[in-house]
Design a protein around this motif. Structure first.
Motif, PDB file in Angstrom:
ATOM      1  N   LEU A  82       5.329  17.306  11.441  1.00  0.00           N
ATOM      2  CA  LEU A  82       4.428  16.685  12.477  1.00  0.00           C
ATOM      3  C   LEU A  82       4.453  15.047  11.915  1.00  0.00           C
ATOM      4  O   LEU A  82       3.826  15.383  10.052  1.00  0.00           O
ATOM      5  N   ILE A  83       4.675  14.264  11.929  1.00  0.00           N
ATOM      6  CA  ILE A  83       4.102  12.299  11.664  1.00  0.00           C
ATOM      7  C   ILE A  83       3.097  11.914  12.870  1.00  0.00           C
ATOM      8  O   ILE A  83       3.648  11.486  13.968  1.00  0.00           O
ATOM      9  N   LEU A  84       2.148  11.834  11.708  1.00  0.00           N
ATOM     10  CA  LEU A  84       0.865  11.354  13.075  1.00  0.00           C
ATOM     11  C   LEU A  84       0.624   9.784  12.341  1.00  0.00           C
ATOM     12  O   LEU A  84       0.399   9.547  10.931  1.00  0.00           O
ATOM     13  N   GLU A  85       0.479   8.548  13.375  1.00  0.00           N
ATOM     14  CA  GLU A  85       0.352   7.546  12.590  1.00  0.00           C
ATOM     15  C   GLU A  85      -1.435   6.996  12.795  1.00  0.00           C
ATOM     16  O   GLU A  85      -2.095   8.037  13.657  1.00  0.00           O
ATOM     17  N   ARG A  86      -1.561   6.880  11.132  1.00  0.00           N
ATOM     18  CA  ARG A  86      -2.763   6.851  11.621  1.00  0.00           C
ATOM     19  C   ARG A  86      -3.640   5.297  11.004  1.00  0.00           C
ATOM     20  O   ARG A  86      -2.749   3.774  10.506  1.00  0.00           O
ATOM     21  N   LYS A  87      -4.584   5.147  11.719  1.00  0.00           N
ATOM     22  CA  LYS A  87      -5.526   3.597  11.463  1.00  0.00           C
ATOM     23  C   LYS A  87      -6.479   3.857   9.899  1.00  0.00           C
ATOM     24  O   LYS A  87      -6.346   4.737   9.118  1.00  0.00           O
ATOM     25  N   ALA A  88      -6.355   2.371  10.036  1.00  0.00           N
ATOM     26  CA  ALA A  88      -6.399   2.107   8.513  1.00  0.00           C
ATOM     27  C   ALA A  88      -8.092   3.238   7.916  1.00  0.00           C
ATOM     28  O   ALA A  88      -7.824   3.569   6.735  1.00  0.00           O
ATOM     29  N   GLU A  89      -8.580   3.004   8.864  1.00  0.00           N
ATOM     30  CA  GLU A  89      -9.750   3.110   8.615  1.00  0.00           C
ATOM     31  C   GLU A  89     -10.523   5.507   8.185  1.00  0.00           C
ATOM     32  O   GLU A  89     -10.730   5.820   8.338  1.00  0.00           O
ATOM     33  N   GLU A  90      -8.993   5.351   8.897  1.00  0.00           N
ATOM     34  CA  GLU A  90      -8.582   6.497   9.352  1.00  0.00           C
ATOM     35  C   GLU A  90      -7.452   7.410   8.359  1.00  0.00           C
ATOM     36  O   GLU A  90      -6.939   8.562   9.328  1.00  0.00           O
ATOM     37  N   ARG A  91      -7.207   6.603   7.039  1.00  0.00           N
ATOM     38  CA  ARG A  91      -6.026   7.340   6.894  1.00  0.00           C
ATOM     39  C   ARG A  91      -6.666   8.463   5.636  1.00  0.00           C
ATOM     40  O   ARG A  91      -5.582   9.035   5.462  1.00  0.00           O
ATOM     41  N   THR A  92      -7.830   8.455   5.008  1.00  0.00           N
ATOM     42  CA  THR A  92      -7.659   9.660   3.930  1.00  0.00           C
ATOM     43  C   THR A  92      -8.076  10.685   4.234  1.00  0.00           C
ATOM     44  O   THR A  92      -8.240  10.957   5.696  1.00  0.00           O
ATOM     45  N   GLY A  93      -8.181  11.906   4.085  1.00  0.00           N
ATOM     46  CA  GLY A  93      -8.640  13.458   4.007  1.00  0.00           C
ATOM     47  C   GLY A  93      -7.091  14.405   4.712  1.00  0.00           C
ATOM     48  O   GLY A  93      -5.918  13.337   4.748  1.00  0.00           O
ATOM     49  N   MET A  94      -6.864  15.393   4.671  1.00  0.00           N
ATOM     50  CA  MET A  94      -5.629  16.432   4.522  1.00  0.00           C
ATOM     51  C   MET A  94      -6.292  16.583   5.893  1.00  0.00           C
ATOM     52  O   MET A  94      -7.488  17.405   5.887  1.00  0.00           O
ATOM     53  N   LEU A  95      -5.036  17.035   6.686  1.00  0.00           N
ATOM     54  CA  LEU A  95      -5.257  17.226   7.826  1.00  0.00           C
ATOM     55  C   LEU A  95      -4.516  18.799   7.243  1.00  0.00           C
ATOM     56  O   LEU A  95      -3.309  19.261   7.521  1.00  0.00           O
ATOM     57  N   ALA A 263      -3.488   8.088  -4.240  1.00  0.00           N
ATOM     58  CA  ALA A 263      -2.613   7.359  -3.999  1.00  0.00           C
ATOM     59  C   ALA A 263      -2.714   5.965  -3.214  1.00  0.00           C
ATOM     60  O   ALA A 263      -2.111   5.510  -3.663  1.00  0.00           O
ATOM     61  N   LEU A 264      -3.311   6.116  -2.059  1.00  0.00           N
ATOM     62  CA  LEU A 264      -3.156   5.438  -0.781  1.00  0.00           C
ATOM     63  C   LEU A 264      -3.875   4.308  -1.129  1.00  0.00           C
ATOM     64  O   LEU A 264      -3.264   3.067  -0.428  1.00  0.00           O
ATOM     65  N   ASP A 265      -5.222   4.283  -1.861  1.00  0.00           N
ATOM     66  CA  ASP A 265      -5.820   2.921  -2.198  1.00  0.00           C
ATOM     67  C   ASP A 265      -5.111   1.813  -3.610  1.00  0.00           C
ATOM     68  O   ASP A 265      -5.248   0.729  -3.912  1.00  0.00           O
ATOM     69  N   ARG A 266      -3.711   3.376  -3.605  1.00  0.00           N
ATOM     70  CA  ARG A 266      -3.076   1.824  -4.765  1.00  0.00           C
ATOM     71  C   ARG A 266      -2.637   0.880  -4.369  1.00  0.00           C
ATOM     72  O   ARG A 266      -1.786  -0.253  -4.884  1.00  0.00           O
ATOM     73  N   ILE A 267      -2.166   0.707  -2.955  1.00  0.00           N
ATOM     74  CA  ILE A 267      -1.353  -0.569  -2.352  1.00  0.00           C
ATOM     75  C   ILE A 267      -2.707  -0.729  -1.347  1.00  0.00           C
ATOM     76  O   ILE A 267      -3.263  -0.686  -0.335  1.00  0.00           O
ATOM     77  N   PRO A 268      -2.901  -2.335  -1.450  1.00  0.00           N
ATOM     78  CA  PRO A 268      -3.888  -2.574  -0.909  1.00  0.00           C
ATOM     79  C   PRO A 268      -3.669  -2.924   0.677  1.00  0.00           C
ATOM     80  O   PRO A 268      -2.260  -2.985   1.490  1.00  0.00           O
ATOM     81  N   GLN A 269      -4.800  -2.363   1.375  1.00  0.00           N
ATOM     82  CA  GLN A 269      -4.019  -2.668   3.215  1.00  0.00           C
ATOM     83  C   GLN A 269      -3.337  -3.652   3.915  1.00  0.00           C
ATOM     84  O   GLN A 269      -2.613  -3.278   4.718  1.00  0.00           O
ATOM     85  N   LYS A 270      -3.722  -4.724   3.268  1.00  0.00           N
ATOM     86  CA  LYS A 270      -3.339  -6.154   3.829  1.00  0.00           C
ATOM     87  C   LYS A 270      -1.828  -6.089   4.235  1.00  0.00           C
ATOM     88  O   LYS A 270      -0.568  -6.932   5.074  1.00  0.00           O
ATOM     89  N   TYR A 271      -1.027  -5.595   2.711  1.00  0.00           N
ATOM     90  CA  TYR A 271       0.302  -5.135   2.509  1.00  0.00           C
ATOM     91  C   TYR A 271       0.722  -4.099   3.264  1.00  0.00           C
ATOM     92  O   TYR A 271       1.666  -4.056   3.216  1.00  0.00           O
ATOM     93  N   VAL A 272       0.191  -3.484   4.231  1.00  0.00           N
ATOM     94  CA  VAL A 272       0.760  -2.516   4.283  1.00  0.00           C
ATOM     95  C   VAL A 272       0.234  -2.990   6.293  1.00  0.00           C
ATOM     96  O   VAL A 272      -0.547  -2.892   6.543  1.00  0.00           O
TER      97      VAL A 272
END
Length: 928
Positions: A82-95, A263-272
């Motif tokens: 399963l691959i889910l699209e996540r909004k930037a503000e809710e991207r962290t956290g393991m499901l 490592a999600l925050d290693r790439i700034p949000q504006k570049y994703v």
């Protein structure tokens, strides 16, 4: 499956793969001759060559996939997670559960949909897709499948060129190079390709794939990373990747990046452009599809396919119950472990390479943590080889597992997790490592407890949530690894090792020695540690005592008396995967039994597992192995001087098998003269384990008795037991569904044993044909003295032929034939045939046990006959036994009436009383 049967399917698969590669190379002329294809390949476009080579590279499977035998293609084994699209503000956290997924409004996506234009997408700029997930969710598998599908033209066809990179490789490159040189260095055929020139908008047809971006420690600050827009400018790989993501270098190109949660925050949000999270298998149907793709890909033989289908159905039932296994199989990695374990338990044969349960778990960890280090943060100068992620797992999660094993606990509160995994941290670096570890790894090993009825005292104070290991055996494996690696040291040993390391290179000068040691310990106890200098073997003695305690723990855990009524460990492993169907097994221990724990400790000492662990940064020294092995031999021999229940004996055989040390196995078995495995549910694997361990003994070794009664042995299992039969004097195979075919297999195997004296085939379904076969072949077994074929549905003619053959045999003196449908005339004839002919003809006297009576007198063997019936009545067909006992009573009543002697009449009464008592017990059990 045999090699002979494997080859056709393998050759067919290889042929199909070759044809497919040829079609990729020459898509328009795939049906032409090989020569035509070869000629065209020389003139083929570089991209077609690129597709062909990528397909071959990414079709290569890890060594661990050989657990399943045969040939597998990545396409046939793949099930989309399963691959889910996540909004930037809710991207962290393991499901980690279906409930969490259902509460989200994120849409599910395919790989194709990840590159659909987004709201923020502008013409002339490619998309940057960040695909992330926790350990074990299937990131690498998705990447492999994406590349293969692009090569075959089934996905992402809008991109003419796909360029995949391993960020682990890029992170180790020290030389500067341009983007075009970086591509051509790995893909020579793409050297100077126009799509990478930067001219016009040609790069819109290019997709870069960077797998594991966290291993590059990218820095997006302008002050640290200069700008670059020229694909021919030589810079470090990190700067090139940063400029690609900034869309300053080849802005038209699209990019997919995979990374861990931490490592999600290693790439700034504006570049994703788009965040997508891999969430594993969110329902039992996906899990079932994965199991089917793995377990059903056998060689096509009906027995294997049928057994695999049965295993899949049992697995599916267990998953639908929302069991703890279903929570574990949310991660595809645990689906792999489940399949590998079941394949090991049920679908391997004697001709397959040696596999062990410890080896499967070690391979599983290498697949998921091989080469992984615990990052210390961007810009760190700490040597990464000292930060093995697996070693960190052992020292934290392994310590928790060991504590649970020591105190017989399988569930842990959040407070306990904080205590064992958090520990005492001091520096910012340690805090950073701990945060990353909690985010990426802890949820891989530990899951919320869902089987609330299974664990004692699940809820702590204030209904605190409890956590368990994703699969129960993982707790025992990590606890064993924690101990064998020497992490469970005493305070004295830790301190003496530290001081010893300082004293070693120190000068002989007393003052220098004093100054060095005084930094570590108070002056008042300096004299104690000065012994290390005076007696250099002091530390070595402490170390060897620790190894001896490990061996003692292994032996003690193997033969815990309170666990003696549990099922053997292989059955316990199977039940943890397939669930328990029918009555729950009885537990006689107040605490949780951890019988795999000592077996894993033995398996971890084997050379192949130590080599895999060394690759993970966990080294077990050869001196450690030698010390533990030497001490273990002593403790095992001592414990085996006491009688052991069949389940404990089976566990010992599994330990010796996992250890893979023929010398140790031979020395331990030298103290065993009887192996009784009655009522053990034998499988092909258990038969192979028994044969393997006994094959380690010298030719002079023999068992007094090998008892495999009521073990559900079949014809195929007898084939695997042939090496074991060579080592025994008395062989008992009672109450096994051998039938006529099994009897034939047994007769083929037994001539290799010239020491067999007693053979019991009671209640094995021989029938008349099996008895006749036995009569024909019995002369080949020249040392046989006693034969038991009671309760085998043998009639008069077959019984007479068998007794005649035994009478001609040079050494057989007793034949058991009771509980067979023999007529009174047949019984009389059997007794008469057992006595040598008075005319001096050939033949010997053979004692025939056919009934509790012999004519008008009681048989002298009535007591052993009834003892056998009592011992086996619980497992035999009740009505059949009751009928035979009633026949015995009828014979006894008739004989008593014919007998004039008062003492003999009283003896008849006593025997009748015993028969009636056995009959009442049977009737009572039947009514219950």
């Amino acid at each position: 499956m045999t090699l002979l049967h494997r080859q056709p399917s393998q050759l067919l698969a290889v042929w199909r793969l070759k044809r497919r590669v040829e079609d990729l190379l020459c898509p328009a002329t795939g049906c032409q001759s090989r020569r035509s294809c070869s000629t065209l390949s020389e003139q083929a476009d570089p991209i077609e060559i690129h597709k062909r080579k990528l397909f071959l590279w990414f079709s290569h499977l890890p060594q661990e996939e050989k657990q399943f035998g045969g040939y597998f293609s990545p396409e046939s084994m793949h099930v989309d997670p399963l691959i889910l699209e996540r909004k930037a503000e809710e991207r962290t956290g393991m499901l980690s559960s279906l409930q969490q997924i259902q509460t989200l409004s994120c849409p599910s996506l395919t790989i194709e949909q990840l590159f659909d234009p987004t709201d923020s997408w502008t013409d002339g700029r490619g998309l940057n897709v960040l695909l992330y997930g926790a350990v074990g969710t299937g990131k690498s598998t998705v990447v492999r499948k994406l590349v293969l599908d692009w090569c075959s033209g089934t996905t992402l066809t809008q991109f003419k060129l796909l360029v995949p990179f391993s960020c682990e490789d890029l992170g180790h490159l020290s030389r500067v190079s341009s983007l075009r040189d970086l591509v051509s260095r790995k893909y020579l055929h793409l050297r100077k390709h126009p799509l990478l020139s930067g001219e016009g908008n040609q790069a819109k047809d290019v997709l870069f794939l960077f797998n594991g971006i966290e291993k590059m420690k990218l820095d997006f600050s302008i002050g640290s990373t200069e700008l670059c827009s020229d694909p021919n400018e030589a810079l470090s790989p990190g700067i090139l990747v940063v400029n690609l993501l900034r869309k300053y270098l080849l802005p038209e190109a699209s990019i997919m990046v995979t990374t861990r949660l931490s490592a999600l925050d290693r790439i700034p949000q504006k570049y994703v452009s788009r965040y997508a999270q891999i969430c594993g298998f969110n329902d039992p149907d996906r899990q079932r599809a994965y199991f089917a793709s793995r377990l059903l890909q056998q060689n096509g033989e009906a027995p294997f396919i049928q057994e695999a289908q049965a295993l899949i159905e049992l697995l599916y039932l267990n998953l639908q119950r929302e069991s703890q296994l279903a929570a574990a199989c949310f991660l595809p990695s645990y689906c792999w472990l489940t399949c590998a374990t079941l394949h090991f338990l049920h679908l391997t044969d004697a001709k397959a390479p040696i596999r062990t349960l410890t080896g499967i778990y070690t391979s599983f960890l290498r697949l998921n943590f091989g080469g992984e280090v615990l990052s210390t943060g961007a810009g760190s100068t700490v040597q990464e080889h000292n930060n093995s992620l697996m070693l960190y797992v052992v020292r934290t999660v392994g310590k928790l597992a060991f504590d649970g094993v020591r105190y017989k606990r399988t569930s842990f509160s959040e407070t306990e997790l904080e205590q064992w995994i958090g520990g005492k941290t001091k520096t910012d670096e340690e805090l950073h490592q701990l945060a990353m570890f909690r985010t990426d790894v802890v949820d891989f090993f530990l899951a919320p407890c869902v089987e609330s009825g299974k664990h004692v005292q699940q809820l702590g104070e204030n209904d605190e949530r409890r956590y368990v290991f994703a699969v129960p055996a993982m707790q025992e494996y990590l606890a064993a690894l924690y101990v064998v690696l020497g992490e469970n040291k005493s305070a004295l040993e830790k301190l003496t090792k530290q001081v010893s390391a300082v004293i070693g290179p120190a000068s002989e000068d007393v003052s220098a020695l004093f100054n060095i040691i005084s930094k570590f310990i108070p002056i008042r106890i300096f004299a104690v540690f000065n012994l290390l200098k005076l007696f250099p073997k002091f530390y070595e003695k402490i170390s060897s005592l620790n190894k001896s305690s490990i061996a003692k723990t292994m032996a003690a855990e193997m033969f815990r008396t309170e666990d003696s009524h549990n099922e053997d460990v292989l059955d316990q492993v199977e039940q943890s995967l397939l669930g328990v169907h029918g009555p729950q097994p009885k537990q006689y221990s107040d605490g949780q039994p951890f019988e795999l724990y000592p077996i894993f400790m033995g398996g971890l000492l084997h050379y192949s597992n130590r080599m895999l662990l060394h690759q993970l940064g966990c080294s077990i020294q050869s001196t450690t192995v030698a010390q533990i092995t030497s001490a273990l031999r002593k403790y095992l021999v001592r414990e085996l001087s006491k009688p052991q229940p069949p389940e404990e004996l089976m566990d010992l055989l599994v330990l010796l098998y996992e250890f893979q040390n023929p010398r140790l196995a031979a020395e331990v078995l030298a103290s065993i003269r009887t192996i009784r495995l009655t009522n053990i549910r034998m499988t092909s694997l258990k038969c192979f384990v028994l044969s393997f361990v006994l094959s380690c003994t010298p030719a002079s070794y023999h068992l007094e008795e090998l008892d495999l009664s009521s073990c559900l042995l079949t014809d195929g299992m007898l084939q695997m037991l042939r090496p074991a039969f060579r080592h025994t004097h008395k062989l008992k195979l009672c109450d096994n569904p051998l039938l006529e075919s099994g009897a034939c297999s047994l007769l083929e195997a037994l001539p290799e044993n010239q020491s067999l004296t007693h053979l019991s085939l009671m209640h094995t379904g021989l029938g008349d044909k099996g008895a006749m076969k036995l009569a024909e072949r019995i002369k080949q077994h020249t040392g046989l003295q006693e034969l038991n074929v009671a309760y085998n549905n043998i009639g008069d003619n077959a019984a007479l032929a068998l007794v005649d053959a035994c009478r001609e045999h040079p050494s057989i003196h007793t034949v058991h034939l009771y509980l067979n449908p023999l007529s009174d005339v047949g019984k009389q004839s059997l007794y008469a045939r057992g006595v040598p002919r008075s005319d001096g003809g050939s033949g010997r006297r053979v004692r025939v046990l056919a009934s509790v009576t012999e004519g008008s007198d009681i048989s002298e063997d009535w007591h052993p006959i009834l003892s056998v019936i009592r011992d086996n009545a619980s497992s035999w067909e009740r009505e059949r036994v009751k009928q035979q006992l009633q026949v015995f009573l009828k014979d006894l009543e008739w004989g008593r009436q014919q007998q004039q002697n008062l003492w003999k009449r009283l003896h008849y009464r006593r025997v009748e009383k015993g028969v009636r008592q056995t009959l009442r017990l049977l009737e009572k059990d039947t009514s219950a």
